[in-house]
Scaffold this motif. Structure first.
Motif, PDB file in Angstrom:
ATOM      1  N   LEU A 124     -79.239-100.781  84.885  1.00  0.00           N
ATOM      2  CA  LEU A 124     -80.238 -99.964  85.574  1.00  0.00           C
ATOM      3  C   LEU A 124     -79.840 -98.491  85.587  1.00  0.00           C
ATOM      4  CD1 LEU A 124     -80.910-102.187  88.711  1.00  0.00           C
ATOM      5  CD2 LEU A 124     -82.328-101.978  86.666  1.00  0.00           C
ATOM      6  N   SER A 125     -80.844 -97.650  85.663  1.00  0.00           N
ATOM      7  CA  SER A 125     -80.608 -96.216  85.830  1.00  0.00           C
ATOM      8  C   SER A 125     -80.390 -95.937  87.323  1.00  0.00           C
ATOM      9  CB  SER A 125     -81.809 -95.416  85.336  1.00  0.00           C
ATOM     10  OG  SER A 125     -82.923 -95.638  86.185  1.00  0.00           O
ATOM     11  N   LYS A 126     -79.929 -94.749  87.620  1.00  0.00           N
ATOM     12  CA  LYS A 126     -79.747 -94.353  89.018  1.00  0.00           C
ATOM     13  C   LYS A 126     -81.064 -94.448  89.783  1.00  0.00           C
ATOM     14  CE  LYS A 126     -76.006 -90.966  88.507  1.00  0.00           C
ATOM     15  NZ  LYS A 126     -75.698 -89.534  88.630  1.00  0.00           N
ATOM     16  N   ALA A 127     -82.131 -93.974  89.162  1.00  0.00           N
ATOM     17  CA  ALA A 127     -83.426 -93.968  89.830  1.00  0.00           C
ATOM     18  C   ALA A 127     -83.921 -95.389  90.086  1.00  0.00           C
ATOM     19  CB  ALA A 127     -84.449 -93.187  88.993  1.00  0.00           C
ATOM     20  N   GLU A 128     -83.824 -96.257  89.088  1.00  0.00           N
ATOM     21  CA  GLU A 128     -84.296 -97.633  89.260  1.00  0.00           C
ATOM     22  C   GLU A 128     -83.451 -98.366  90.294  1.00  0.00           C
ATOM     23  OE1 GLU A 128     -86.694-100.765  89.201  1.00  0.00           O
ATOM     24  OE2 GLU A 128     -87.123 -98.893  88.166  1.00  0.00           O
ATOM     25  N   ALA A 129     -82.151 -98.158  90.276  1.00  0.00           N
ATOM     26  CA  ALA A 129     -81.276 -98.794  91.266  1.00  0.00           C
ATOM     27  C   ALA A 129     -81.654 -98.338  92.669  1.00  0.00           C
ATOM     28  CB  ALA A 129     -79.818 -98.467  90.968  1.00  0.00           C
ATOM     29  N   SER A 130     -81.922 -97.059  92.822  1.00  0.00           N
ATOM     30  CA  SER A 130     -82.305 -96.531  94.125  1.00  0.00           C
ATOM     31  C   SER A 130     -83.591 -97.175  94.626  1.00  0.00           C
ATOM     32  CB  SER A 130     -82.474 -95.016  94.048  1.00  0.00           C
ATOM     33  OG  SER A 130     -82.861 -94.496  95.300  1.00  0.00           O
TER      34      SER A 130
END
Length: 74
Positions: free
Chosen positions: A56-62
């Motif tokens: 996951l990307s940082k944005a998706e994880a967030s």
């Protein structure tokens, strides 16, 4: 002496600290270790193992963290 804005005395300190993950400059970077650990824990607590993925990307994880926290009422 020039008067400068001091963010420590800002009446609304949260006014610019929360951005939509879609607007993050580094949102496309891989999630951090802390995000991964927290997301893994939340996904286990919510009985949603599919919410965690290592790529996951940082944005998706967030976004997933926020959704799981909401589900768990945290």
């Amino acid at each position: 002496m020039t008067d400068q804005h001091n963010p420590k005395t800002d009446a609304e300190p949260q006014s610019n600290t929360e951005k939509d993950p879609e607007d993050w400059v580094s949102g496309d970077e891989p999630m951090t270790g802390a995000q991964g650990s927290y997301l893994k824990t939340l996904s286990e607590q919510a009985h949603e193992p599919g919410a965690f993925a290592e790529d996951l990307s940082k944005a998706e994880a967030s976004k997933r963290i926020d959704a799981l926290k909401s589900k768990l009422k945290l």
